[in-house]
Motif scaffolding. Structure first.
Motif, short mmCIF file in Angstrom:
data_model
loop_
_atom_site.label_atom_id
_atom_site.label_comp_id
_atom_site.label_asym_id
_atom_site.label_seq_id
_atom_site.Cartn_x
_atom_site.Cartn_y
_atom_site.Cartn_z
N GLY A 134 0.80 -1.22 0.00
CA GLY A 134 0.00 0.00 0.00
C GLY A 134 0.83 1.26 0.00
O GLY A 134 1.98 1.29 -0.43
N ASP A 135 0.23 2.31 0.53
CA ASP A 135 0.86 3.62 0.62
C ASP A 135 1.54 3.78 1.97
O ASP A 135 1.28 3.03 2.90
CB ASP A 135 -0.20 4.71 0.45
CG ASP A 135 -0.85 4.68 -0.92
OD1 ASP A 135 -0.14 4.42 -1.91
OD2 ASP A 135 -2.08 4.91 -0.99
N GLU A 136 2.35 4.82 2.09
CA GLU A 136 2.96 5.14 3.36
C GLU A 136 1.88 5.48 4.38
O GLU A 136 0.84 6.05 4.03
CB GLU A 136 3.90 6.33 3.22
CG GLU A 136 5.17 6.02 2.46
CD GLU A 136 6.06 7.24 2.38
OE1 GLU A 136 7.18 7.19 2.93
OE2 GLU A 136 5.63 8.23 1.77
N ARG A 137 2.13 5.12 5.63
CA ARG A 137 1.19 5.38 6.70
C ARG A 137 1.94 5.88 7.92
O ARG A 137 3.09 5.51 8.14
CB ARG A 137 0.43 4.12 7.08
CG ARG A 137 -0.37 3.58 5.93
CD ARG A 137 -1.61 2.87 6.44
NE ARG A 137 -2.44 2.55 5.31
CZ ARG A 137 -3.50 3.26 4.95
NH1 ARG A 137 -3.87 4.31 5.61
NH2 ARG A 137 -4.22 2.90 3.91
N GLN A 138 1.26 6.65 8.73
CA GLN A 138 1.81 7.08 10.01
C GLN A 138 1.57 5.97 11.02
O GLN A 138 0.57 5.26 10.96
CB GLN A 138 1.12 8.34 10.50
CG GLN A 138 1.39 9.56 9.66
CD GLN A 138 0.61 10.76 10.16
OE1 GLN A 138 -0.59 10.67 10.37
NE2 GLN A 138 1.30 11.87 10.36
N MET A 139 2.50 5.84 11.97
CA MET A 139 2.26 4.91 13.08
C MET A 139 1.10 5.46 13.91
O MET A 139 0.25 4.72 14.35
CB MET A 139 3.52 4.75 13.92
CG MET A 139 3.40 3.71 14.98
SD MET A 139 3.10 2.03 14.41
CE MET A 139 4.72 1.52 13.90
N GLY A 140 1.08 6.78 14.06
CA GLY A 140 -0.01 7.41 14.80
C GLY A 140 0.04 8.91 14.62
O GLY A 140 1.13 9.49 14.60
N LEU B 243 -1.63 2.65 12.69
CA LEU B 243 -1.22 1.63 11.72
C LEU B 243 -1.84 0.27 12.06
O LEU B 243 -2.37 -0.41 11.19
CB LEU B 243 0.31 1.52 11.66
CG LEU B 243 0.86 0.47 10.70
CD1 LEU B 243 0.41 0.72 9.27
CD2 LEU B 243 2.39 0.43 10.79
N ARG B 244 -1.79 -0.10 13.33
CA ARG B 244 -2.40 -1.37 13.75
C ARG B 244 -3.90 -1.36 13.47
O ARG B 244 -4.46 -2.33 12.96
CB ARG B 244 -2.14 -1.64 15.22
CG ARG B 244 -2.79 -2.93 15.70
CD ARG B 244 -2.49 -3.18 17.18
NE ARG B 244 -3.13 -4.41 17.61
CZ ARG B 244 -4.36 -4.47 18.14
NH1 ARG B 244 -5.08 -3.36 18.31
NH2 ARG B 244 -4.86 -5.63 18.49
N ALA B 245 -4.58 -0.26 13.81
CA ALA B 245 -6.02 -0.16 13.57
C ALA B 245 -6.33 -0.33 12.09
O ALA B 245 -7.27 -1.04 11.72
CB ALA B 245 -6.57 1.17 14.09
N TRP B 246 -5.55 0.31 11.23
CA TRP B 246 -5.76 0.18 9.79
C TRP B 246 -5.56 -1.27 9.33
O TRP B 246 -6.36 -1.79 8.55
CB TRP B 246 -4.80 1.10 9.03
CG TRP B 246 -4.82 0.90 7.56
CD1 TRP B 246 -5.79 1.31 6.69
CD2 TRP B 246 -3.85 0.21 6.77
NE1 TRP B 246 -5.47 0.92 5.40
CE2 TRP B 246 -4.28 0.25 5.43
CE3 TRP B 246 -2.65 -0.42 7.07
CZ2 TRP B 246 -3.55 -0.34 4.41
CZ3 TRP B 246 -1.92 -1.00 6.05
CH2 TRP B 246 -2.39 -0.95 4.73
N MET B 247 -4.53 -1.93 9.85
CA MET B 247 -4.28 -3.32 9.45
C MET B 247 -5.41 -4.24 9.88
O MET B 247 -5.83 -5.12 9.12
CB MET B 247 -2.93 -3.80 10.01
CG MET B 247 -1.75 -3.10 9.36
SD MET B 247 -0.16 -3.58 10.06
CE MET B 247 0.07 -5.15 9.23
N GLN B 248 -5.93 -4.05 11.11
CA GLN B 248 -6.99 -4.92 11.63
C GLN B 248 -8.35 -4.60 11.00
O GLN B 248 -9.13 -5.50 10.69
CB GLN B 248 -7.09 -4.80 13.15
CG GLN B 248 -5.82 -5.05 13.92
CD GLN B 248 -5.12 -6.35 13.60
OE1 GLN B 248 -5.70 -7.43 13.63
NE2 GLN B 248 -3.84 -6.26 13.26
#
Length: 167
Positions: free
Chosen positions: A24-30, A43-48
């Motif tokens: 995917g695209d770059e993402r912030q950890m938070g 990032l975890r929320a997006w993955m789940q």
């Protein structure tokens, strides 16, 4: 094989698989909170919540929920989250508990220790910086550079994810 413990405590997952390129695209950890570590990260929320549901039905049916260690405040204290998709930790990649005892050194990475082995690329072949799940201090997280070395960046930096899952 068998490196990750199932979140329900019934044993270990058979295999842990990691993508071989960034996804995917770059993402912030938070974007906001500096507390809570991996479990509270965007990032975890997006993955789940977004990436996992987008997987094909047969893949989702095979994925196991595992207990993943993380350091919630950037110290050596380790907590656990229950994850279907996750990113690896510093220890799982490099074998050192430099940022906490948050997992076992994965066999693949124990056998592939050269920096060039850790370079992750886009599908177009461009080397990219990718997140590890270790919060270090004050909202900084560890990551792997486009040259395969270690680094850290603020959680608000835009980096790539290299997802893992267990079957």
């Amino acid at each position: 094989m068998g490196a990750d413990r199932l979140a329900d405590g019934s044993g270990n997952a058979g295999f842990t698989l990691q993508c071989r390129s960034v996804v995917g695209d770059e993402r912030q950890m938070g974007a906001s909170s500096k507390s809570g570590g991996w479990a509270a990260s965007d990032l975890r929320a997006w993955m789940q919540d977004e990436m996992y549901p987008a997987l094909p039905d047969d893949v989702r049916a095979a994925v196991k929920t595992v207990a993943k260690g993380y350091n919630p405040e950037g110290g050596s204290k380790v907590s656990e989250s229950a994850d279907r998709l996750f990113i690896i930790s510093y220890k799982e990649l490099f074998g050192s508990g430099k940022y906490g005892d948050d997992g076992a050194w994965y066999r693949y990475w124990a056998e592939h220790t050269a920096a060039e082995d850790r370079i992750m690329r886009t599908l177009a072949g461009e080397a990219r910086i990718w997140w590890l799940r270790n919060q270090i201090i004050d909202g900084n997280y560890s990551n792997v550079t486009h040259l395969g070395g270690e680094n850290r960046n603020p959680q608000t930096s835009w980096r790539y994810a290299v997802p893992c899952f267990c079957v």
